[in-house]
Design a protein around this motif. Structure first.
Motif, PDB file in Angstrom:
ATOM      1  N   GLU A  59       0.860  -1.186   0.000  1.00 41.37           N
ATOM      2  CA  GLU A  59       0.000   0.000   0.000  1.00 41.37           C
ATOM      3  C   GLU A  59       0.899   1.239   0.000  1.00 41.37           C
ATOM      4  O   GLU A  59       1.619   1.499   0.969  1.00 41.37           O
ATOM      5  CB  GLU A  59      -0.916   0.011   1.227  1.00 41.37           C
ATOM      6  CG  GLU A  59      -1.877   1.189   1.248  1.00 41.37           C
ATOM      7  CD  GLU A  59      -2.814   1.151   2.438  1.00 41.37           C
ATOM      8  OE1 GLU A  59      -3.687   2.045   2.535  1.00 41.37           O
ATOM      9  OE2 GLU A  59      -2.687   0.231   3.267  1.00 41.37           O
ATOM     10  N   TYR A 120     -16.333  12.283   4.449  1.00 38.81           N
ATOM     11  CA  TYR A 120     -15.076  12.457   5.191  1.00 38.81           C
ATOM     12  C   TYR A 120     -15.327  12.855   6.636  1.00 38.81           C
ATOM     13  O   TYR A 120     -14.582  12.465   7.542  1.00 38.81           O
ATOM     14  CB  TYR A 120     -14.219  13.505   4.487  1.00 38.81           C
ATOM     15  CG  TYR A 120     -12.919  13.801   5.179  1.00 38.81           C
ATOM     16  CD1 TYR A 120     -11.908  12.847   5.240  1.00 38.81           C
ATOM     17  CD2 TYR A 120     -12.697  15.033   5.794  1.00 38.81           C
ATOM     18  CE1 TYR A 120     -10.713  13.106   5.879  1.00 38.81           C
ATOM     19  CE2 TYR A 120     -11.504  15.302   6.435  1.00 38.81           C
ATOM     20  CZ  TYR A 120     -10.516  14.341   6.475  1.00 38.81           C
ATOM     21  OH  TYR A 120      -9.329  14.601   7.113  1.00 38.81           O
ATOM     22  N   THR A 123     -15.899   9.845   8.942  1.00 38.19           N
ATOM     23  CA  THR A 123     -14.745   9.010   9.299  1.00 38.19           C
ATOM     24  C   THR A 123     -14.109   9.440  10.607  1.00 38.19           C
ATOM     25  O   THR A 123     -13.391   8.654  11.236  1.00 38.19           O
ATOM     26  CB  THR A 123     -13.699   9.058   8.183  1.00 38.19           C
ATOM     27  OG1 THR A 123     -13.260  10.409   7.993  1.00 38.19           O
ATOM     28  CG2 THR A 123     -14.268   8.538   6.878  1.00 38.19           C
ATOM     29  N   LYS A 126      -9.972   9.247  11.139  1.00 34.33           N
ATOM     30  CA  LYS A 126      -9.229   8.011  11.370  1.00 34.33           C
ATOM     31  C   LYS A 126      -8.337   7.618  10.197  1.00 34.33           C
ATOM     32  O   LYS A 126      -7.444   6.801  10.360  1.00 34.33           O
ATOM     33  CB  LYS A 126     -10.222   6.870  11.656  1.00 34.33           C
ATOM     34  CG  LYS A 126     -11.002   7.059  12.954  1.00 34.33           C
ATOM     35  CD  LYS A 126     -11.942   5.893  13.183  1.00 34.33           C
ATOM     36  CE  LYS A 126     -12.724   6.065  14.474  1.00 34.33           C
ATOM     37  NZ  LYS A 126     -13.665   4.938  14.721  1.00 34.33           N
ATOM     38  N   ARG A 127      -8.586   8.174   9.045  1.00 38.31           N
ATOM     39  CA  ARG A 127      -7.773   7.861   7.869  1.00 38.31           C
ATOM     40  C   ARG A 127      -7.552   9.151   7.079  1.00 38.31           C
ATOM     41  O   ARG A 127      -8.220   9.432   6.085  1.00 38.31           O
ATOM     42  CB  ARG A 127      -8.450   6.796   7.010  1.00 38.31           C
ATOM     43  CG  ARG A 127      -7.581   6.293   5.866  1.00 38.31           C
ATOM     44  CD  ARG A 127      -8.325   5.250   5.030  1.00 38.31           C
ATOM     45  NE  ARG A 127      -7.562   4.857   3.863  1.00 38.31           N
ATOM     46  CZ  ARG A 127      -6.638   3.915   3.836  1.00 38.31           C
ATOM     47  NH1 ARG A 127      -6.355   3.240   4.946  1.00 38.31           N
ATOM     48  NH2 ARG A 127      -5.987   3.615   2.726  1.00 38.31           N
ATOM     49  N   ASP A 128      -6.595   9.934   7.517  1.00 39.81           N
ATOM     50  CA  ASP A 128      -6.307  11.222   6.904  1.00 39.81           C
ATOM     51  C   ASP A 128      -5.217  11.109   5.849  1.00 39.81           C
ATOM     52  O   ASP A 128      -4.278  11.914   5.813  1.00 39.81           O
ATOM     53  CB  ASP A 128      -5.895  12.247   7.973  1.00 39.81           C
ATOM     54  CG  ASP A 128      -7.063  12.618   8.867  1.00 39.81           C
ATOM     55  OD1 ASP A 128      -8.211  12.400   8.446  1.00 39.81           O
ATOM     56  OD2 ASP A 128      -6.830  13.119   9.977  1.00 39.81           O
ATOM     57  N   THR A 130      -4.403   9.331   1.609  1.00 45.50           N
ATOM     58  CA  THR A 130      -4.835   8.568   0.442  1.00 45.50           C
ATOM     59  C   THR A 130      -3.742   7.582   0.075  1.00 45.50           C
ATOM     60  O   THR A 130      -2.549   7.840   0.299  1.00 45.50           O
ATOM     61  CB  THR A 130      -5.128   9.497  -0.742  1.00 45.50           C
ATOM     62  OG1 THR A 130      -3.955  10.262  -1.039  1.00 45.50           O
ATOM     63  CG2 THR A 130      -6.269  10.436  -0.421  1.00 45.50           C
ATOM     64  N   SER A 131      -4.132   6.448  -0.480  1.00 45.18           N
ATOM     65  CA  SER A 131      -3.163   5.406  -0.795  1.00 45.18           C
ATOM     66  C   SER A 131      -3.642   4.614  -1.997  1.00 45.18           C
ATOM     67  O   SER A 131      -4.803   4.711  -2.428  1.00 45.18           O
ATOM     68  CB  SER A 131      -2.948   4.478   0.399  1.00 45.18           C
ATOM     69  OG  SER A 131      -4.168   3.818   0.734  1.00 45.18           O
TER      70      SER A 131
END
Length: 258
Positions: A59, A120, A123, A126-128, A130-131
């Motif tokens: 990732e 967003y 969320t 919790k996931r700031d 991009t991948s």
């Protein structure tokens, strides 16, 4: 990935690949180039298979996620959808197409931005980021059917690609003695050779601690045999020694001269 049948079909169920390994590559691009060369030489490439081993999920982080970036991404995706809807209605109406495209583009961008910001916000941060995820193999093997191995090896050899027929396949364990490495040793340290089974080496005589029992064990009691008692002019069996005389024993009525 498995071999195709003679009719060009693909198995409907997951099937392990079969065949002979003719080459091995570090990257997928090298394996793809080898198959492309075989195809350029009019080889039946449907008889070959690229098998990736030692799979890893990678990732890659592409950037930081924030409200402005989420709003921009949502507006762009909504604008594309609005453009499609406006073009569809413009073709169905009698008026000019631009009259329908511009309102649909603006409305789509607005709704896309709104949906992106709301998603967003749910969320909770919790996931700031991009991948992008990929499944990467550590090694890529090129397999070929047994009946066409010779031709495939010859064509790859003419193109300057190193081949190795009969190497260990991706599903076959490599046979042979292996070397063990102690736990916690660094990866660059040399592995230890396997020890041969045999009796333990004897301790050197006279060394430190020689004759002493191991710790935690009581010494065994040993008995020393008593030395035989005999006279100096006799041996241990009572026989006279050669070269010596026995003293004369006094007879009855005589005194010992000593």
């Amino acid at each position: 990935m498995a071999f195709s049948s003679s009719r060009g079909g693909v198995p409907t169920t997951p099937t392990l690949p079969t065949g002979v390994q003719i080459a091995s590559f570090d990257t997928y691009l090298e394996a793809q180039r080898a198959v492309d060369l075989l195809s350029d030489k009019e080889f039946e490439v449907q008889r070959t298979t690229i098998v990736g081993t030692d799979l890893r999920m990678v990732e890659r982080i592409t950037g930081r996620l924030s409200y402005p970036r989420v709003a921009l991404a949502g507006a762009m995706s909504g604008a594309w959808f609005g453009l499609f809807v406006g073009l569809l209605f413009g073709l169905m109406s009698d008026g000019p197409i631009l009259v329908m495209l511009l309102p649909a583009l603006v409305i789509g961008a607005a709704f896309g931005m709104l949906f992106g910001l709301v998603s967003y916000a749910f969320t909770g941060g919790k996931r700031d980021f991009t991948s992008s995820s990929q499944v990467v193999a550590g090694r890529y093997a090129l397999l070929c059917e047994q009946s066409r191995v010779g031709e495939a090896v010859r064509l790859l050899g003419e193109a300057g690609i190193r081949t190795r027929v009969g190497g260990p396949g991706p599903t076959q364990p490599v046979s042979g003695p292996t070397t063990a490495q102690p736990v916690g040793a660094p990866p660059w340290s040399e592995p230890q050779q396997p020890q041969q089974a045999g009796p333990p080496p004897a301790a050197p005589p006279g060394g430190p601690g020689a004759g002493q029992p191991p710790a935690g064990e009581q010494p065994a009691e040993t008995t020393v045999p008593a030395a035989p008692t005999f006279r100096p002019w006799e041996d241990e069996h009572g026989n006279p020694r050669y070269g010596r005389r026995l003293p004369q024993r006094p007879t009855d009525g005589e005194e010992n001269p000593s």
